[in-house]
Design a protein around this motif. Structure first.
Motif, mmCIF file in Angstrom:
data_model
loop_
_atom_site.group_PDB
_atom_site.id
_atom_site.type_symbol
_atom_site.label_atom_id
_atom_site.label_comp_id
_atom_site.label_asym_id
_atom_site.label_seq_id
_atom_site.Cartn_x
_atom_site.Cartn_y
_atom_site.Cartn_z
ATOM 1 N N VAL A 255 0.862 -1.181 0.000
ATOM 2 C CA VAL A 255 0.000 0.000 0.000
ATOM 3 C C VAL A 255 0.897 1.230 0.000
ATOM 4 N N CYS A 256 0.676 2.124 -0.944
ATOM 5 C CA CYS A 256 1.534 3.306 -1.072
ATOM 6 C C CYS A 256 0.676 4.563 -1.044
ATOM 7 N N PHE A 257 1.010 5.477 -0.141
ATOM 8 C CA PHE A 257 0.349 6.775 -0.051
ATOM 9 C C PHE A 257 1.162 7.802 -0.833
ATOM 10 N N ILE A 258 0.660 8.186 -2.002
ATOM 11 C CA ILE A 258 1.274 9.264 -2.781
ATOM 12 C C ILE A 258 0.595 10.592 -2.471
ATOM 13 N N GLY A 259 -0.714 10.565 -2.275
ATOM 14 C CA GLY A 259 -1.463 11.789 -2.010
ATOM 15 C C GLY A 259 -1.045 12.449 -0.705
ATOM 16 N N THR A 260 -1.133 13.761 -0.686
ATOM 17 C CA THR A 260 -0.759 14.534 0.500
ATOM 18 C C THR A 260 -2.021 15.025 1.206
ATOM 19 N N PRO A 261 -2.275 14.580 2.433
ATOM 20 C CA PRO A 261 -3.486 15.013 3.134
ATOM 21 C C PRO A 261 -3.389 16.466 3.571
ATOM 22 N N VAL A 262 -4.536 17.105 3.700
ATOM 23 C CA VAL A 262 -4.584 18.501 4.134
ATOM 24 C C VAL A 262 -5.349 18.652 5.443
ATOM 25 N N ARG A 263 -5.735 17.528 6.040
ATOM 26 C CA ARG A 263 -6.409 17.570 7.342
ATOM 27 C C ARG A 263 -5.943 16.379 8.161
ATOM 28 N N ASP A 264 -6.237 16.418 9.450
ATOM 29 C CA ASP A 264 -5.847 15.325 10.329
ATOM 30 C C ASP A 264 -6.569 14.037 9.948
ATOM 31 N N LEU A 265 -5.871 12.916 10.137
ATOM 32 C CA LEU A 265 -6.433 11.604 9.848
ATOM 33 C C LEU A 265 -6.621 10.824 11.138
ATOM 34 N N THR A 266 -7.696 10.058 11.198
ATOM 35 C CA THR A 266 -7.935 9.176 12.335
ATOM 36 C C THR A 266 -8.224 7.774 11.811
ATOM 37 N N PHE A 267 -7.441 6.806 12.265
ATOM 38 C CA PHE A 267 -7.670 5.412 11.917
ATOM 39 C C PHE A 267 -8.146 4.692 13.172
ATOM 40 N N ASN A 268 -9.306 4.043 13.085
ATOM 41 C CA ASN A 268 -9.795 3.354 14.273
ATOM 42 C C ASN A 268 -9.055 2.028 14.472
ATOM 43 N N HIS A 269 -9.280 1.429 15.621
ATOM 44 C CA HIS A 269 -8.519 0.229 15.966
ATOM 45 C C HIS A 269 -8.824 -0.931 15.031
ATOM 46 N N LYS A 270 -10.033 -0.954 14.455
ATOM 47 C CA LYS A 270 -10.381 -2.048 13.561
ATOM 48 C C LYS A 270 -9.576 -1.979 12.259
ATOM 49 N N LEU A 271 -9.335 -0.745 11.774
ATOM 50 C CA LEU A 271 -8.524 -0.606 10.570
ATOM 51 C C LEU A 271 -7.080 -1.007 10.846
ATOM 52 N N PHE A 272 -6.564 -0.603 11.992
ATOM 53 C CA PHE A 272 -5.197 -0.994 12.310
ATOM 54 C C PHE A 272 -5.081 -2.503 12.503
ATOM 55 N N GLU A 273 -6.151 -3.110 12.994
ATOM 56 C CA GLU A 273 -6.128 -4.562 13.105
ATOM 57 C C GLU A 273 -6.063 -5.214 11.726
#
Length: 347
Positions: A255-273
């Motif tokens: 998985v490669c992130f090329i895009g540049t975010p312009v706001r804060d990101l939140t990943f919940n525990h289920k996604l990290f799992e």
């Protein structure tokens, strides 16, 4: 010379400024075509500019007008693409070929004056010659093409995989084309705009999915037989697509992130799992540089452009003259007003 000078948020003035003076290792490029990059938008319409006044613009092509006393590899009259990064070439990162990680870099069009002007000064090492078989308009898109290719090379993409591209903007459509050239099993482009998805089809996407459609998850699961995508390229910089990439990734995916975010990101525990369970590899990709400077991405882009394997013309939306640059930004202020790359044309 005429230049579009940014004085403050939403304050671009086309005015006369001095032609850049050259250092001995630099060349003066008469700008023929320059692009507006997504990274320019928060500088013009927000507060992201490093300082004022500044001439933005870092995607450009032109003709060598003048050379410094130590220049040996390019000559007056050469058609060149400009690589905008100015690394120090002496720090540990630079000596290891990691120019994009240089802590002492400058950058044409954000730290120093760039290509929204009749002339721009660049180091000789930043000039990549190209021949007349490639138009100046196409050459102005070499830099974003290199950004797309760099991301694929970074994950050591070798083809044969189901590839998902999240975002059908300029970088996404360029990543699509490179994935096809490099042997993807199939490429699926995700976006929320039907016009972008239609463009993706014309550029060779095997599948396109509007992620606002009810049941779109069933569509991609059918494509991959429920396994997910072996390669996921996030190109939108959206919090939605960045989270979505965790769900689309197959076991052991890249998985490669090329895009540049312009706001804060939140990943919940289920996604990290999901990341833990799938054991996929997640990396970011920054700019377009490698060794020998500025990197093989630049020569490869020009090679495949010459071979007609890359289609940049389909990505170009509109062209404006330098004096009308504010009209271009009026389009960006309209929701959905821009459907591709906007160029500033000095031909």
């Amino acid at each position: 010379m005429k230049a579009a000078v940014l004085y403050a948020k939403n304050d671009i003035r086309v005015e006369e400024i001095g032609i850049p003076l050259l250092e001995s290792h630099e060349i003066l490029v008469k700008v023929k075509v320059t692009g507006i990059c997504g990274s320019d938008l928060p500088r013009v319409m927000g507060d992201a500019a490093h300082h004022y006044p500044i001439v933005l613009g870092h995607e450009f092509s032109g003709v060598v007008e003048k050379i410094g006393s130590d220049v040996t590899k390019v000559k007056v009259g050469d058609r060149v693409v400009g690589a905008p990064l100015k690394p120090c070439h002496t720090c540990d990162d630079c000596l290891n070929g990691n120019f994009a990680q240089c802590k002492y870099y400058s950058f044409i069009g954000s730290r120093v004056n760039g290509s929204w002007a009749e002339y721009v000064a660049i180091p000789e090492a930043n000039a990549i010659p190209f021949d007349e078989s490639i138009s100046f308009e196409e050459a102005a898109l070499v830099e974003p093409s290199c950004v797309a290719l760099h991301g694929l090379r970074l994950i050591q993409f070798q083809g044969g995989e189901h590839v998902a591209i999240l975002g059908g903007g300029n970088i996404g459509l360029l990543t699509l084309q490179w994935a096809k050239i490099l042997g993807a099993r199939d490429v699926t482009v995700f976006d929320i705009d039907e016009e972008r998805l239609e463009t993706a089809k014309r550029l060779g996407a095997d599948y396109t999915i509007n992620s606002t459609r009810t049941g779109f998850e069933d569509e991609w699961k059918q494509i991959t037989k429920g396994r997910g995508f072996g390669v996921v390229m996030e190109t939108a910089g959206s919090d939605v697509t960045m989270r979505q990439s965790f769900e689309l990734a197959a076991n052991k995916a890249k998985v490669c992130f090329i895009g540049t975010p312009v706001r804060d990101l939140t990943f919940n525990h289920k996604l990290f799992e999901l990341m833990n369970r799938k054991e996929f590899t997640l990396t970011g990709s920054w700019m377009s540089y490698g060794t020998p400077f500025p990197g093989e991405e630049w020569g490869l882009t020009l090679h495949f452009l010459k071979q007609k394997r890359l289609n940049f013309k389909e990505i170009i939306y509109k062209s404006f003259s330098l004096k009308d640059i504010n009209e271009a930004f009026e389009l960006y202020r309209q929701p959905g007003g821009v459907k591709g790359k906007i160029l500033i044309n000095n031909l």
